[in-house]
Design a protein around this motif. Structure first.
Motif, PDB file in Angstrom:
ATOM      1  N   ASN A  18      -8.526  -1.164 -14.710  1.00  0.00           N
ATOM      2  CA  ASN A  18      -7.809  -2.143 -15.352  1.00  0.00           C
ATOM      3  C   ASN A  18      -6.224  -2.286 -14.595  1.00  0.00           C
ATOM      4  OD1 ASN A  18      -9.526  -2.441 -17.355  1.00  0.00           O
ATOM      5  ND2 ASN A  18      -8.892  -0.772 -18.406  1.00  0.00           N
ATOM      6  N   PHE A  19      -6.511  -2.106 -13.074  1.00  0.00           N
ATOM      7  CA  PHE A  19      -5.333  -2.627 -12.319  1.00  0.00           C
ATOM      8  C   PHE A  19      -5.648  -4.111 -11.983  1.00  0.00           C
ATOM      9  CE2 PHE A  19      -4.702   2.045 -11.648  1.00  0.00           C
ATOM     10  CZ  PHE A  19      -3.712   2.426 -12.730  1.00  0.00           C
ATOM     11  N   GLU A  20      -4.508  -5.002 -11.451  1.00  0.00           N
ATOM     12  CA  GLU A  20      -4.724  -6.096 -10.770  1.00  0.00           C
ATOM     13  C   GLU A  20      -4.199  -5.875  -9.590  1.00  0.00           C
ATOM     14  OE1 GLU A  20      -2.753 -10.523 -10.686  1.00  0.00           O
ATOM     15  OE2 GLU A  20      -2.190  -9.161 -12.338  1.00  0.00           O
ATOM     16  N   LEU A  21      -4.993  -6.140  -8.580  1.00  0.00           N
ATOM     17  CA  LEU A  21      -4.882  -6.095  -7.044  1.00  0.00           C
ATOM     18  C   LEU A  21      -3.950  -7.496  -6.961  1.00  0.00           C
ATOM     19  CD1 LEU A  21      -4.883  -4.775  -4.358  1.00  0.00           C
ATOM     20  CD2 LEU A  21      -7.177  -5.677  -4.134  1.00  0.00           C
ATOM     21  N   VAL A  22      -2.893  -7.374  -6.709  1.00  0.00           N
ATOM     22  CA  VAL A  22      -1.875  -8.465  -6.461  1.00  0.00           C
ATOM     23  C   VAL A  22      -1.784  -8.774  -5.167  1.00  0.00           C
ATOM     24  CG1 VAL A  22       0.458  -9.408  -6.451  1.00  0.00           C
ATOM     25  CG2 VAL A  22      -0.295  -7.929  -8.373  1.00  0.00           C
ATOM     26  N   HIS A  23      -1.992  -7.780  -4.135  1.00  0.00           N
ATOM     27  CA  HIS A  23      -1.819  -8.275  -2.753  1.00  0.00           C
ATOM     28  C   HIS A  23      -2.075  -7.042  -2.038  1.00  0.00           C
ATOM     29  CE1 HIS A  23      -0.198 -10.174   0.939  1.00  0.00           C
ATOM     30  NE2 HIS A  23       0.352  -9.184   1.362  1.00  0.00           N
ATOM     31  N   LEU A  24      -2.734  -7.096  -0.839  1.00  0.00           N
ATOM     32  CA  LEU A  24      -3.141  -6.191   0.038  1.00  0.00           C
ATOM     33  C   LEU A  24      -2.795  -6.537   1.616  1.00  0.00           C
ATOM     34  CD1 LEU A  24      -5.108  -3.592   0.753  1.00  0.00           C
ATOM     35  CD2 LEU A  24      -7.120  -5.085   0.724  1.00  0.00           C
ATOM     36  N   GLU A  25      -2.225  -5.731   2.217  1.00  0.00           N
ATOM     37  CA  GLU A  25      -1.986  -6.034   3.730  1.00  0.00           C
ATOM     38  C   GLU A  25      -2.278  -4.902   4.682  1.00  0.00           C
ATOM     39  OE1 GLU A  25       2.720  -5.687   3.801  1.00  0.00           O
ATOM     40  OE2 GLU A  25       1.854  -7.489   3.002  1.00  0.00           O
ATOM     41  N   TYR A  26      -2.714  -5.129   5.786  1.00  0.00           N
ATOM     42  CA  TYR A  26      -2.870  -4.024   6.966  1.00  0.00           C
ATOM     43  C   TYR A  26      -2.021  -4.183   8.060  1.00  0.00           C
ATOM     44  CZ  TYR A  26      -5.172  -1.088  10.314  1.00  0.00           C
ATOM     45  OH  TYR A  26      -5.665  -0.209  11.419  1.00  0.00           O
ATOM     46  N   ALA A  27      -0.933  -3.595   8.349  1.00  0.00           N
ATOM     47  CA  ALA A  27      -0.140  -3.698   9.488  1.00  0.00           C
ATOM     48  C   ALA A  27      -0.470  -2.842  10.628  1.00  0.00           C
ATOM     49  CB  ALA A  27       1.134  -3.323   9.067  1.00  0.00           C
ATOM     50  N   ASN A  28      -1.062  -3.410  11.509  1.00  0.00           N
ATOM     51  CA  ASN A  28      -1.401  -2.408  12.908  1.00  0.00           C
ATOM     52  C   ASN A  28      -0.218  -2.445  13.799  1.00  0.00           C
ATOM     53  OD1 ASN A  28      -2.785  -1.355  14.940  1.00  0.00           O
ATOM     54  ND2 ASN A  28      -4.486  -2.981  14.957  1.00  0.00           N
ATOM     55  N   ASP A  29       0.460  -1.459  13.591  1.00  0.00           N
ATOM     56  CA  ASP A  29       1.671  -1.159  14.399  1.00  0.00           C
ATOM     57  C   ASP A  29       1.558  -0.130  15.455  1.00  0.00           C
ATOM     58  OD1 ASP A  29       4.210   0.537  14.814  1.00  0.00           O
ATOM     59  OD2 ASP A  29       5.048  -1.180  13.668  1.00  0.00           O
ATOM     60  N   PRO A  30       2.040  -0.263  16.712  1.00  0.00           N
ATOM     61  CA  PRO A  30       1.796   0.604  17.712  1.00  0.00           C
ATOM     62  C   PRO A  30       2.088   2.264  17.442  1.00  0.00           C
ATOM     63  CG  PRO A  30       2.976  -1.256  18.631  1.00  0.00           C
ATOM     64  CD  PRO A  30       2.876  -1.301  17.084  1.00  0.00           C
ATOM     65  N   GLN A  31       2.892   2.340  16.516  1.00  0.00           N
ATOM     66  CA  GLN A  31       3.058   3.890  16.065  1.00  0.00           C
ATOM     67  C   GLN A  31       2.369   4.300  14.918  1.00  0.00           C
ATOM     68  OE1 GLN A  31       6.270   1.707  16.724  1.00  0.00           O
ATOM     69  NE2 GLN A  31       6.905   2.576  18.285  1.00  0.00           N
ATOM     70  N   GLU A  32       1.982   3.314  13.992  1.00  0.00           N
ATOM     71  CA  GLU A  32       1.326   3.970  12.813  1.00  0.00           C
ATOM     72  C   GLU A  32       0.564   2.581  12.119  1.00  0.00           C
ATOM     73  OE1 GLU A  32       2.489   6.825   9.131  1.00  0.00           O
ATOM     74  OE2 GLU A  32       4.132   5.304   9.576  1.00  0.00           O
ATOM     75  N   ASN A  33      -0.518   2.812  11.726  1.00  0.00           N
ATOM     76  CA  ASN A  33      -1.134   1.720  10.960  1.00  0.00           C
ATOM     77  C   ASN A  33      -0.780   1.887   9.612  1.00  0.00           C
ATOM     78  OD1 ASN A  33      -2.702   0.782  13.248  1.00  0.00           O
ATOM     79  ND2 ASN A  33      -3.848   2.468  13.228  1.00  0.00           N
ATOM     80  N   ILE A  34      -0.685   0.866   8.774  1.00  0.00           N
ATOM     81  CA  ILE A  34      -0.241   1.080   7.318  1.00  0.00           C
ATOM     82  C   ILE A  34      -1.217  -0.042   6.561  1.00  0.00           C
ATOM     83  CG2 ILE A  34       1.612   0.703   5.842  1.00  0.00           C
ATOM     84  CD1 ILE A  34       3.382   1.150   7.933  1.00  0.00           C
ATOM     85  N   VAL A  35      -1.740   0.502   5.258  1.00  0.00           N
ATOM     86  CA  VAL A  35      -2.573  -0.121   4.450  1.00  0.00           C
ATOM     87  C   VAL A  35      -1.496  -0.092   3.209  1.00  0.00           C
ATOM     88  CG1 VAL A  35      -4.472  -0.240   2.937  1.00  0.00           C
ATOM     89  CG2 VAL A  35      -4.883   0.668   5.235  1.00  0.00           C
ATOM     90  N   ARG A  36      -1.330  -1.373   2.735  1.00  0.00           N
ATOM     91  CA  ARG A  36      -0.257  -1.671   1.545  1.00  0.00           C
ATOM     92  C   ARG A  36      -1.079  -2.283   0.666  1.00  0.00           C
ATOM     93  NH1 ARG A  36       3.698  -3.171   5.529  1.00  0.00           N
ATOM     94  NH2 ARG A  36       5.081  -1.433   5.819  1.00  0.00           N
TER      95      ARG A  36
END
Length: 148
Positions: A18-36
């Protein structure tokens, strides 16, 4: 596309809890990949909610998505500047202060901050400095709550 695969895994988990997924992003960074992930629910998201979804989703991503390099998973509330992505978001936050950016000039500007007053089928109307500005949905490039 990787972001779509992550969304396919995240959306059912969010709905089940029962959570709303408001926004999802994937940052492909040279040091670190981030899933937000930015989640919301009536009454707001707690730290415990974020920890729970982070643990569950991390396992699901590792199991169901093959071509993902190492990543850091961040799960949080969208906060006071919550994005407005769907028409339902505009209805939900009618009467609130919003910031809207457009990809076309409207009355010689592209950035507006005002109170969300009317939500039409194909536009929204906000009150800016005592006057109403109607903005067509197709020219909105970014919309979010204006915060406190």
């Amino acid at each position: 596309m990787l972001i779509e695969k992550i969304k396919e895994v995240a959306q059912p988990l969010c709905q089940a809890e029962n959570f709303e997924l408001v926004h999802l992003e994937y940052a492909n960074d040279p040091q670190e990949n981030i899933v937000r992930l930015f989640l919301d629910k009536p009454g707001g998201i707690t730290v415990a909610d974020c920890v729970y979804v982070s643990r569950q989703l991390g396992d699901l991503i590792d199991i169901h998505i093959e071509n993902i390099d190492s990543y850091r998973l961040e799960v949080s509330s969208p906060g006071p500047n919550r994005p407005l992505n769907k028409k339902e978001d505009f209805h939900r936050f009618k009467g609130e202060r919003v910031k809207i950016e457009t990809n076309e000039l409207i009355e010689n500007q592209k950035k507006f901050t005002g109170t969300l007053e009317i939500i039409n089928d194909d536009s929204v109307v906000i009150a800016v400095d005592g006057k109403r500005v109607e903005i067509s949905d197709h020219v909105i490039s970014k919309a979010r709550l204006a915060g406190q």
